[in-house]
Design a protein around this motif. Structure first.
Motif, mmCIF file in Angstrom:
data_model
loop_
_atom_site.group_PDB
_atom_site.id
_atom_site.type_symbol
_atom_site.label_atom_id
_atom_site.label_comp_id
_atom_site.label_asym_id
_atom_site.label_seq_id
_atom_site.Cartn_x
_atom_site.Cartn_y
_atom_site.Cartn_z
ATOM 1 N N PHE A 42 -1.113 42.087 -2.572
ATOM 2 C CA PHE A 42 -0.264 41.516 -1.523
ATOM 3 C C PHE A 42 0.439 42.629 -0.745
ATOM 4 O O PHE A 42 0.438 42.642 0.485
ATOM 5 C CB PHE A 42 0.763 40.571 -2.151
ATOM 6 C CG PHE A 42 1.916 40.234 -1.257
ATOM 7 C CD1 PHE A 42 1.766 39.370 -0.184
ATOM 8 C CD2 PHE A 42 3.168 40.794 -1.486
ATOM 9 C CE1 PHE A 42 2.840 39.069 0.650
ATOM 10 C CE2 PHE A 42 4.250 40.499 -0.660
ATOM 11 C CZ PHE A 42 4.081 39.643 0.411
ATOM 12 N N LEU A 43 1.004 43.569 -1.468
ATOM 13 C CA LEU A 43 1.736 44.656 -0.810
ATOM 14 C C LEU A 43 0.816 45.519 0.044
ATOM 15 O O LEU A 43 1.200 45.957 1.139
ATOM 16 C CB LEU A 43 2.458 45.515 -1.851
ATOM 17 C CG LEU A 43 3.654 44.863 -2.534
ATOM 18 C CD1 LEU A 43 4.125 45.697 -3.722
ATOM 19 C CD2 LEU A 43 4.796 44.644 -1.549
ATOM 20 N N LEU A 44 -0.392 45.778 -0.457
ATOM 21 C CA LEU A 44 -1.315 46.616 0.306
ATOM 22 C C LEU A 44 -1.772 45.951 1.595
ATOM 23 O O LEU A 44 -2.132 46.631 2.559
ATOM 24 C CB LEU A 44 -2.532 46.975 -0.554
ATOM 25 C CG LEU A 44 -2.260 47.933 -1.708
ATOM 26 C CD1 LEU A 44 -3.528 48.141 -2.526
ATOM 27 C CD2 LEU A 44 -1.721 49.269 -1.213
ATOM 28 N N SER A 45 -1.736 44.628 1.643
ATOM 29 C CA SER A 45 -2.180 43.926 2.852
ATOM 30 C C SER A 45 -1.095 43.841 3.928
ATOM 31 O O SER A 45 -1.406 43.648 5.106
ATOM 32 C CB SER A 45 -2.663 42.517 2.490
ATOM 33 O OG SER A 45 -1.574 41.708 2.100
ATOM 34 N N LEU A 46 0.160 43.990 3.557
ATOM 35 C CA LEU A 46 1.254 43.794 4.512
ATOM 36 C C LEU A 46 1.202 44.673 5.761
ATOM 37 O O LEU A 46 1.449 44.173 6.865
ATOM 38 C CB LEU A 46 2.606 43.978 3.822
ATOM 39 C CG LEU A 46 3.112 42.804 3.000
ATOM 40 C CD1 LEU A 46 4.474 43.132 2.393
ATOM 41 C CD2 LEU A 46 3.182 41.546 3.815
ATOM 42 N N PRO A 47 0.918 45.968 5.657
ATOM 43 C CA PRO A 47 0.947 46.788 6.878
ATOM 44 C C PRO A 47 -0.084 46.373 7.922
ATOM 45 O O PRO A 47 0.023 46.745 9.091
ATOM 46 C CB PRO A 47 0.643 48.206 6.386
ATOM 47 C CG PRO A 47 0.869 48.183 4.939
ATOM 48 C CD PRO A 47 0.670 46.785 4.477
ATOM 49 N N PHE A 48 -1.066 45.582 7.515
ATOM 50 C CA PHE A 48 -2.112 45.174 8.435
ATOM 51 C C PHE A 48 -1.822 43.828 9.096
ATOM 52 O O PHE A 48 -2.670 43.290 9.803
ATOM 53 C CB PHE A 48 -3.462 45.148 7.697
ATOM 54 C CG PHE A 48 -3.785 46.478 7.085
ATOM 55 C CD1 PHE A 48 -4.194 47.548 7.876
ATOM 56 C CD2 PHE A 48 -3.631 46.690 5.729
ATOM 57 C CE1 PHE A 48 -4.460 48.784 7.325
ATOM 58 C CE2 PHE A 48 -3.897 47.924 5.161
ATOM 59 C CZ PHE A 48 -4.317 48.976 5.959
ATOM 60 N N THR A 49 -0.625 43.313 8.867
ATOM 61 C CA THR A 49 -0.222 42.069 9.527
ATOM 62 C C THR A 49 0.501 42.406 10.830
ATOM 63 O O THR A 49 1.051 43.497 10.992
ATOM 64 C CB THR A 49 0.702 41.221 8.628
ATOM 65 O OG1 THR A 49 1.906 41.942 8.387
ATOM 66 C CG2 THR A 49 0.019 40.877 7.309
ATOM 67 N N THR A 50 0.525 41.462 11.740
ATOM 68 C CA THR A 50 1.126 41.714 13.053
ATOM 69 C C THR A 50 2.647 41.859 12.974
ATOM 70 O O THR A 50 3.239 42.573 13.782
ATOM 71 C CB THR A 50 0.780 40.584 14.037
ATOM 72 O OG1 THR A 50 1.184 39.339 13.475
ATOM 73 C CG2 THR A 50 -0.708 40.558 14.337
ATOM 74 N N ARG A 51 3.279 41.215 12.005
ATOM 75 C CA ARG A 51 4.745 41.239 11.935
ATOM 76 C C ARG A 51 5.294 42.456 11.192
ATOM 77 O O ARG A 51 6.507 42.672 11.180
ATOM 78 C CB ARG A 51 5.249 39.953 11.294
ATOM 79 C CG ARG A 51 4.829 38.729 12.124
ATOM 80 C CD ARG A 51 5.353 37.466 11.567
ATOM 81 N NE ARG A 51 6.576 37.160 12.290
ATOM 82 C CZ ARG A 51 7.429 36.234 11.926
ATOM 83 N NH1 ARG A 51 7.231 35.522 10.854
ATOM 84 N NH2 ARG A 51 8.509 36.009 12.639
ATOM 85 N N PHE A 52 4.426 43.257 10.582
ATOM 86 C CA PHE A 52 4.907 44.420 9.831
ATOM 87 C C PHE A 52 5.686 45.376 10.733
ATOM 88 O O PHE A 52 6.657 45.987 10.307
ATOM 89 C CB PHE A 52 3.733 45.160 9.170
ATOM 90 C CG PHE A 52 4.168 46.248 8.233
ATOM 91 C CD1 PHE A 52 4.599 45.950 6.953
ATOM 92 C CD2 PHE A 52 4.149 47.575 8.635
ATOM 93 C CE1 PHE A 52 5.007 46.959 6.085
ATOM 94 C CE2 PHE A 52 4.552 48.584 7.777
ATOM 95 C CZ PHE A 52 4.985 48.272 6.497
ATOM 96 N N SER A 53 5.289 45.474 11.980
ATOM 97 C CA SER A 53 5.967 46.379 12.921
ATOM 98 C C SER A 53 7.406 45.952 13.197
ATOM 99 O O SER A 53 8.205 46.741 13.704
ATOM 100 C CB SER A 53 5.184 46.465 14.232
ATOM 101 O OG SER A 53 5.129 45.187 14.836
ATOM 102 N N GLN A 54 7.755 44.710 12.857
ATOM 103 C CA GLN A 54 9.109 44.210 13.083
ATOM 104 C C GLN A 54 10.083 44.611 11.968
ATOM 105 O O GLN A 54 11.283 44.371 12.095
ATOM 106 C CB GLN A 54 9.092 42.685 13.209
ATOM 107 C CG GLN A 54 8.310 42.204 14.410
ATOM 108 C CD GLN A 54 8.174 40.693 14.437
ATOM 109 O OE1 GLN A 54 8.678 39.990 13.586
ATOM 110 N NE2 GLN A 54 7.462 40.190 15.443
ATOM 111 N N LEU A 55 9.588 45.211 10.893
ATOM 112 C CA LEU A 55 10.473 45.628 9.807
ATOM 113 C C LEU A 55 11.389 46.754 10.257
ATOM 114 O O LEU A 55 10.982 47.636 11.012
ATOM 115 C CB LEU A 55 9.668 46.100 8.590
ATOM 116 C CG LEU A 55 8.800 45.078 7.869
ATOM 117 C CD1 LEU A 55 8.078 45.730 6.704
ATOM 118 C CD2 LEU A 55 9.616 43.894 7.395
#
Length: 160
Positions: A42-55
């Motif tokens: 799950f954690l490894l997939s997060l940076p490839f989501t569109t909303r990750f840049s909003q962190l």
């Protein structure tokens, strides 16, 4: 009651007790290993989501901490398997059980840290810093209490 007294009550030899202990430990590592693998994936997939840049920067740092802790947990929980393969049939089962026990405890500590970091990251993102902190504190008390404090307190009554 000590381990030797338990072994005597079971009428098992030292080798049989070591075999049983290793079997139990392997079963426990399977459960913990599967859980951390799911979290790590799950954690490894997060940076490839569109909303990750909003962190925020703090949330990204927390994300990195969660990834590192999940990776460390994976390494620690898989290490007994590698150890066993490299010492297989060398008469080293008792040292394997002792070392694997230590690795399992350290691995569970890393799993706990990874879970808490992931919970904080998600709850902070979804509900804000205060709610995230409170929820994570509650989960942290549960992890610390159920995984470590309760077993350590329970074991006092059996230490000779």
């Amino acid at each position: 009651m000590t381990d030797d007294e338990v072994a005597d009550s079971r009428q098992e030899s030292v080798a049989q007790r070591t075999d049983r202990n290793l079997g139990e430990l392997i079963q426990e590592l399977r459960v913990a290993g599967l859980g951390v693998q799911v979290l790590f994936g799950f954690l490894l997939s997060l940076p490839f989501t569109t909303r990750f840049s909003q962190l925020s920067v703090g949330q990204r740092d927390l994300y990195l901490a969660a990834v590192v802790l999940a990776a460390l947990a994976t390494v620690l929980l898989a290490a007994p398997v590698a150890y066993h393969r490299l010492v297989f049939r060398r008469g080293m089962k008792e040292p394997l059980v002792q070392f694997a026990n230590l690795l399992a405890i350290l691995g569970l500590s890393a799993v706990g840290g990874a879970v808490l970091a992931a919970v904080l990251l998600v709850t902070w993102y979804v509900a804000g810093a205060l709610a995230g902190g409170l929820i994570t504190a509650f989960i942290g008390v549960a992890v610390g209490g159920l995984w470590f404090a309760v077993p350590l307190v329970s074991r006092r009554g059996t230490d000779g």
